[in-house]
Design an enzyme around this catalytic site. Structure first.
Site, PDB file in Angstrom:
ATOM      1  N   SER A 186       7.291 -18.990   6.121  1.00  0.00           N
ATOM      2  CA  SER A 186       6.740 -18.647   7.426  1.00  0.00           C
ATOM      3  C   SER A 186       5.289 -19.117   7.505  1.00  0.00           C
ATOM      4  CB  SER A 186       6.819 -17.133   7.631  1.00  0.00           C
ATOM      5  OG  SER A 186       6.328 -16.775   8.893  1.00  0.00           O
ATOM      6  N   GLU A 240      -0.436 -18.074   7.941  1.00  0.00           N
ATOM      7  CA  GLU A 240      -0.083 -17.247   6.785  1.00  0.00           C
ATOM      8  C   GLU A 240      -0.260 -18.054   5.497  1.00  0.00           C
ATOM      9  OE1 GLU A 240       3.976 -15.208   5.170  1.00  0.00           O
ATOM     10  OE2 GLU A 240       3.319 -14.651   7.172  1.00  0.00           O
ATOM     11  N   ARG A 276       0.453  -8.607   4.930  1.00  0.00           N
ATOM     12  CA  ARG A 276       0.272  -9.891   4.235  1.00  0.00           C
ATOM     13  C   ARG A 276      -1.102 -10.014   3.580  1.00  0.00           C
ATOM     14  NH1 ARG A 276       4.656  -8.999   5.005  1.00  0.00           N
ATOM     15  NH2 ARG A 276       6.264 -10.236   6.026  1.00  0.00           N
TER      16      ARG A 276
END
Length: 304
Positions: A229, A299, A179
């Site tokens: 998410s 995130e 990520r």
């Protein structure tokens, strides 16, 4: 946005508004007004907009589909440059080895890209179908799902560097990680991404895409505004499972809540603020750490 910058942008007929609600441009539907909001339609317009912002000392934030961004309730002091209207080309070049090199513009949605390559009978991006972002945003954060990540199929990325020079780098030079990528650490603007895909059966590719989408519908709260998410996956764990095991399903702060459907998602139940989401994630993270010793890292990107 100062008056001189606004006048300069308008003098060159560059698309720009003032005091634009950022809640309208994020999937969370949260965020105050941006001083300036520009939506260039061509690379020439984009380049000139960034040049003028730089010349006037303007703070700039580059925005895609807003699917991983949480703007402050106070808005953004500076100019948001949104790439969703940027002309997004899509090209396919077949190779003698049977693979294909795909070029996709940063403003193209992942859904549109996946559908386009499926129609070409090309496999490799099925995992990305249903991720609610643009190509540029997906590259920026190395988006992934169901065991696949963008870096797995990327070959190169073309971007404007900090001096608005057109540059292309191969995937090995872009510091991809879980990520993350070099673009998080550099003031570069992604324009296009190249992918290498393999030939496949169109019907099987479509079936796999639809299967992934159905899994999302079944397990994720797609009916409510969210940023997908909320937490990165901790090593050896799943964030949603940790949150659920700590009894936080449905945990709420103001209009923000841990989803009843999937504890890895924070959703906007209506009227949620940035402050609600930040407080909720911090409190949930603290509880998870106290009970399990595992640290949760957001995130979603909080922009103030």
């Amino acid at each position: 946005m100062n008056e001189s910058l606004l006048a300069a942008l308008r003098a060159e007929s560059l698309p720009c508004t003032v005091n634009e609600s950022l809640a309208r441009h994020t999937t969370f539907r949260i965020g105050g007004p941006a001083d300036g909001f520009c939506q260039p339609e061509t690379v020439i317009q984009l380049t000139r907009t960034l040049e003028l912002c730089r010349a006037h000392g303007e703070r700039v934030y580059l925005l895609g589909n807003g699917s991983n961004t949480l703007f402050s309730d106070a808005g953004f002091r500076g100019t948001v440059v949104c790439l969703t209207r940027l002309h997004s080309r899509f090209t396919v070049k077949r190779t003698e080895q049977g693979t294909a090199h795909i070029c996709a513009g940063a403003g193209l949605t992942l859904g549109a890209l996946c559908s386009a390559v499926q129609k070409e009978g090309l496999s490799g991006l099925e995992f990305a179908y249903g991720i609610p972002g643009t190509v540029g945003g997906a590259v920026y954060m190395d988006a992934g799902a169901y065991g696949g990540e963008m870096k797995d199929v990327l070959t190169d990325v073309t971007f404007l560097d900090e001096n608005q020079h057109l540059t292309t780098l191969g995937v090995d030079d872009l510091e991809f990680g879980y990520r993350t990528s070099i673009f998080e650490r550099k003031p570069w603007c992604i324009l296009e991404a190249g992918f290498e895909l393999k030939p496949g059966d169109k019907d099987k590719i479509l079936d796999e895409m639809q299967d992934y989408m159905q899994r999302r519908r079944d397990k994720q709260p797609l009916e409510l505004p969210s940023a997908g998410s909320t937490f990165k996956r901790p090593a050896g764990h799943f964030a949603g499972k940790l949150i659920e095991d700590c009894g936080l399903r449905g945990f709420r702060v103001g209009g923000a809540a841990i989803s009843d459907k999937h504890c890895g998602f924070v959703v906007n139940l209506g009227g949620a603020t940035c402050a609600d989401v930040v407080e909720l994630t911090e409190r949930a993270g603290k509880i998870v750490y106290e009970k399990t010793g595992v640290t949760l890292e957001r995130e979603i990107r909080v922009v103030e």
